[in-house]
Scaffold this motif. Structure first.
Motif, PDB file in Angstrom:
ATOM      1  N   LYS A 206       1.080  -1.177  -0.096  1.00  0.00           N
ATOM      2  CA  LYS A 206      -0.011   0.171   0.286  1.00  0.00           C
ATOM      3  C   LYS A 206       0.823   1.260   0.923  1.00  0.00           C
ATOM      4  CE  LYS A 206      -3.690   1.945   2.209  1.00  0.00           C
ATOM      5  NZ  LYS A 206      -2.778   3.791   2.063  1.00  0.00           N
ATOM      6  N   TYR A 207       1.997   0.859   0.720  1.00  0.00           N
ATOM      7  CA  TYR A 207       2.705   2.081   0.666  1.00  0.00           C
ATOM      8  C   TYR A 207       3.772   2.421   0.013  1.00  0.00           C
ATOM      9  CZ  TYR A 207       7.139   4.954   1.627  1.00  0.00           C
ATOM     10  OH  TYR A 207       7.815   5.987   1.029  1.00  0.00           O
ATOM     11  N   LEU A 208       3.392   1.720  -1.609  1.00  0.00           N
ATOM     12  CA  LEU A 208       4.631   1.525  -2.597  1.00  0.00           C
ATOM     13  C   LEU A 208       2.979   2.471  -3.244  1.00  0.00           C
ATOM     14  CD1 LEU A 208       6.666  -1.359  -3.012  1.00  0.00           C
ATOM     15  CD2 LEU A 208       7.300   0.541  -2.970  1.00  0.00           C
ATOM     16  N   PHE A 212       3.746   5.634  -5.324  1.00  0.00           N
ATOM     17  CA  PHE A 212       3.557   6.517  -6.852  1.00  0.00           C
ATOM     18  C   PHE A 212       2.688   7.165  -7.015  1.00  0.00           C
ATOM     19  CE2 PHE A 212       6.386   2.624  -6.744  1.00  0.00           C
ATOM     20  CZ  PHE A 212       8.176   3.068  -6.893  1.00  0.00           C
ATOM     21  N   HIS A 213       0.871   6.857  -6.702  1.00  0.00           N
ATOM     22  CA  HIS A 213      -0.087   7.632  -6.807  1.00  0.00           C
ATOM     23  C   HIS A 213       0.306   9.192  -6.401  1.00  0.00           C
ATOM     24  CE1 HIS A 213      -2.407   4.175  -8.205  1.00  0.00           C
ATOM     25  NE2 HIS A 213      -2.002   3.517  -7.554  1.00  0.00           N
ATOM     26  N   PHE A 217       2.096   8.646 -11.053  1.00  0.00           N
ATOM     27  CA  PHE A 217       2.269   7.812 -11.698  1.00  0.00           C
ATOM     28  C   PHE A 217       0.757   7.199 -11.759  1.00  0.00           C
ATOM     29  CE2 PHE A 217       6.650   8.946 -10.103  1.00  0.00           C
ATOM     30  CZ  PHE A 217       8.100   7.658 -11.245  1.00  0.00           C
ATOM     31  N   LEU A 218       0.860   6.144 -12.521  1.00  0.00           N
ATOM     32  CA  LEU A 218      -0.231   5.831 -12.840  1.00  0.00           C
ATOM     33  C   LEU A 218      -0.092   4.428 -12.976  1.00  0.00           C
ATOM     34  CD1 LEU A 218      -1.928   7.671 -16.098  1.00  0.00           C
ATOM     35  CD2 LEU A 218      -2.893   8.057 -13.857  1.00  0.00           C
ATOM     36  N   ARG A 268       4.897   8.546 -17.079  1.00  0.00           N
ATOM     37  CA  ARG A 268       5.151   8.019 -15.245  1.00  0.00           C
ATOM     38  C   ARG A 268       3.468   6.673 -15.413  1.00  0.00           C
ATOM     39  NH1 ARG A 268       6.620  12.739 -11.197  1.00  0.00           N
ATOM     40  NH2 ARG A 268       7.690  14.299 -13.378  1.00  0.00           N
ATOM     41  N   VAL A 269       4.248   6.106 -15.415  1.00  0.00           N
ATOM     42  CA  VAL A 269       3.637   4.091 -15.017  1.00  0.00           C
ATOM     43  C   VAL A 269       4.712   2.874 -14.212  1.00  0.00           C
ATOM     44  CG1 VAL A 269       4.918   3.482 -17.097  1.00  0.00           C
ATOM     45  CG2 VAL A 269       2.458   2.701 -16.900  1.00  0.00           C
ATOM     46  N   PHE A 270       3.901   2.486 -13.954  1.00  0.00           N
ATOM     47  CA  PHE A 270       4.129   1.363 -12.821  1.00  0.00           C
ATOM     48  C   PHE A 270       3.446   0.281 -12.472  1.00  0.00           C
ATOM     49  CE2 PHE A 270       1.593   3.175  -9.611  1.00  0.00           C
ATOM     50  CZ  PHE A 270       1.334   2.332  -8.244  1.00  0.00           C
TER      51      PHE A 270
END
Length: 590
Positions: A206-208, A212-213, A217-218, A268-270
């Motif tokens: 959840k932290y990760l 990024f959000h 990041f999407l 920006r993507v993850f």
């Protein structure tokens, strides 16, 4: 019907001192407990029904809401709690004390005949006291109070209802590793640390996502099954897909798919998801694991390093906050080790200093032979089990011995690896060493890799050349392994001697990815991290299996349909004597 055996007598003998079940006693208890419940017409699994005037409440919420209630005061509000019985204490014929757990917290319960409002009798209390067992899941409706001992308690207004009886006795201690992994549900119920490690994993994921959000990041999901695995140097799993009439591979990383998304305009993507590598199992590796990767258009290697420092330091602080409040069975995290900036060590200068000589030109065709000769002339040997059939593998083995241990006490970025170790990264000539290196960094802590990051190769012509070189090297290694079996020599010897001949027509690369690059990948920084590695770091555990819900692949396979059940289930007409059970136990032990 025969009377049920005295279960309290059996209970101490079911679990051996080291936490292994005694099969004979366990089976005997199971049948006796089942018979006892049947005799009392209590072997039921009723549908859950809520009382209109007593809404259900989570145990953590109950503890928080009534934390300030004073001794002897009984709250006016009536609530219903659901949970698992951890202990039962009888006090005469009209009073029962029990501990109820739910959502990782506990609360005491009291069932006092004089306080019940449903017309229950002394016999009802006696029957409940006889049937209620550690491990049962029950429903209690009552009011909050605090006992003279200062214990927050729910005082039952109605006779507690057994929602799910526990047929198998819940052990009080479980330490045997095999039993813990094959009975993970019991391990979680008995060992708080087991659950806290898995809870920490959930909080880290959840932290990760939040990290990024918050930085725009999407999150995307990319294919797990494809024609090729792509994205890293590892042996893939292959399966047959009937719908396309061909074999497909499970991905070893989502990298190439995510970079296609960057080409498509997602700057920006993850992705957080599973990856599969058909390789060995040890304390830090499992064939199935969870990977987190992000790609950031227009980010440089210093940008990636700075972002990583913020992420890791923030994760350490977040996890320590959880450990001090919720996950109290886990060891504290030394936050001073994560003060920014983290130390950095350049790969080639650091290795040269440790070895005591200058490395040869690592881009030459004879680089592997030259380096092996230098190691031999300086009397430097590696373990015989070390795979050094390729230059990249040899350099990786040397880094594991001489560079990675520098991260023993604090995080360390190892930067600018030789280009042969990073075929997907941009490369440049290092002004210090004159070697061609990659714009790459790996983060290590306690000698373990935590994250890998680099500036992505976006030149389609250079990427194709690197793909071909990598494919030729891998084919040569595979051919050498096959020839070595027939010639009874080491594969490395054949590679060094140049006896493996790889033809250009045998080389297969991912042409579709190269074609995608031709549409224009902006200068991009990429980053990857194994989630379990972060969990291991912050939970203070040394084994990846502790961070996986049901252990590593060996443990999971051991839970398959062909595995022997640890707990027998009575079939219709099944009978057994204590003597037969004892013989069965002896046969299993033999």
């Amino acid at each position: 019907m025969k009377p049920a055996p005295f279960l309290q007598f059996l209970r101490p003998y079911i679990w051996k001192p080291l936490g292994r079940p005694n099969p004979a006693y366990l089976r005997f208890f199971h049948l006796a407990r089942q018979q006892e419940l049947e005799q009392a017409n209590a072997l039921k699994y009723p549908r859950l029904r809520h009382r209109d005037h007593a809404p259900p409440m989570r145990i953590p919420d109950f503890r928080e809401k009534f934390a300030d209630i004073q001794e002897g005061v009984v709250a006016e509000e009536e609530v219903t709690l659901h949970g698992r019985v951890q202990s039962v204490r009888r006090a005469g014929s009209k009073l029962i004390f029990f501990d109820l757990s739910g959502e990782f917290e506990r609360v005491q319960g009291i069932c006092n005949l004089n306080k019940l409002m449903d017309g229950s009798t002394v016999e009802d209390i006696k029957q409940l006291a006889k049937l209620l067992s550690r491990g049962d899941i029950i429903s209690v409706t009552g009011k909050a109070t605090r006992t003279p001992a200062g214990e927050l308690t729910i005082q039952a207004s109605y006779l507690p209802q057994i929602l799910t009886p526990s047929i198998i006795p819940l052990p009080t201690k479980l330490v045997d590793e095999e039993v813990r992994m094959t009975n993970r549900h019991l391990d979680m119920l008995v060992n708080r640390k087991t659950t806290d490690v898995l809870r920490l994993r959930s909080y880290i994921i959840k932290y990760l996502r939040d990290f990024f959000h918050e930085r725009n990041f999407l999150e995307f999901q990319t294919p797990i099954l494809a024609a090729t695995s792509g994205g890293a140097s590892a042996r893939p799993f292959t399966v047959t897909a009937n719908s396309v009439s061909r074999d497909v591979s499970l991905r070893i990383a989502p990298e190439l798919w995510l970079k296609r998304l960057v080409v498509g305009g997602i700057e920006r993507v993850f992705e957080l998801g599973p990856a599969f590598r058909n390789e060995g199992i040890d304390q830090t590796h499992n064939p199935e694991f969870t990977i987190c990767e992000f790609y950031h258009a227009y980010a440089t290697l210093p940008d990636l390093i700075s972002l990583t420092e913020s992420l890791i330091r923030g994760a350490a602080e977040h996890c320590q906050s959880l450990i001090s409040t919720k996950l109290t069975s886990l060891p504290d995290i030394d936050l001073t080790a994560f003060q920014q900036p983290f130390a950095q060590a350049e790969f080639i200068p650091t290795l040269e200093q440790a070895l005591g000589f200058t490395l040869p030109n690592l881009t030459s065709e004879t680089a592997l032979q030259d380096l092996l000769s230098l190691l031999q002339s300086h009397n430097i040997t590696l373990p015989e089990t070390t795979n050094t059939s390729t230059l990249a593998e040899l350099l990786d083995a040397l880094a594991a011995r001489y560079i990675e241990p520098l991260s023993a006490t604090s995080p360390l970025f190892i930067t600018h690896q030789p280009v042969c170790m990073s075929p997907l990264a941009k490369s440049f000539v290092c002004p210090k060493t004159g070697q061609t290196v990659s714009a790459r960094a790996e983060l290590f802590m306690h000698g373990r890799e935590l994250a890998n990051m680099y500036e992505e190769e976006n030149d389609p012509f250079e990427q194709k050349r690197k793909f071909i070189l990598q494919a030729k090297e891998q084919l040569a290694e595979k051919l050498a392994e096959e020839q070595a079996k027939n010639q009874l020599v080491e594969p490395r010897q054949l590679v060094v001697e140049g006896t493996t001949d790889v033809k250009d027509e045998d080389v297969v690369i991912d042409e579709s990815y190269v074609h995608a690059l031709a549409s224009g990948l902006p200068p991009t920084g990429g980053w990857g991290c194994g989630v379990e590695r972060l969990v291991m770091l912050f939970a203070g555990t040394r084994r990846i299996s502790d961070c996986l819900s049901f252990g590593n692949l060996r443990n999971v396979v051991g839970l398959g349909p062909t595995a022997k059940a640890g707990v027998p289930v009575k079939e219709e007409g099944e009978e057994g004597t204590a003597e037969e059970e004892g013989e069965e136990s002896k046969e299993r032990e033999e």
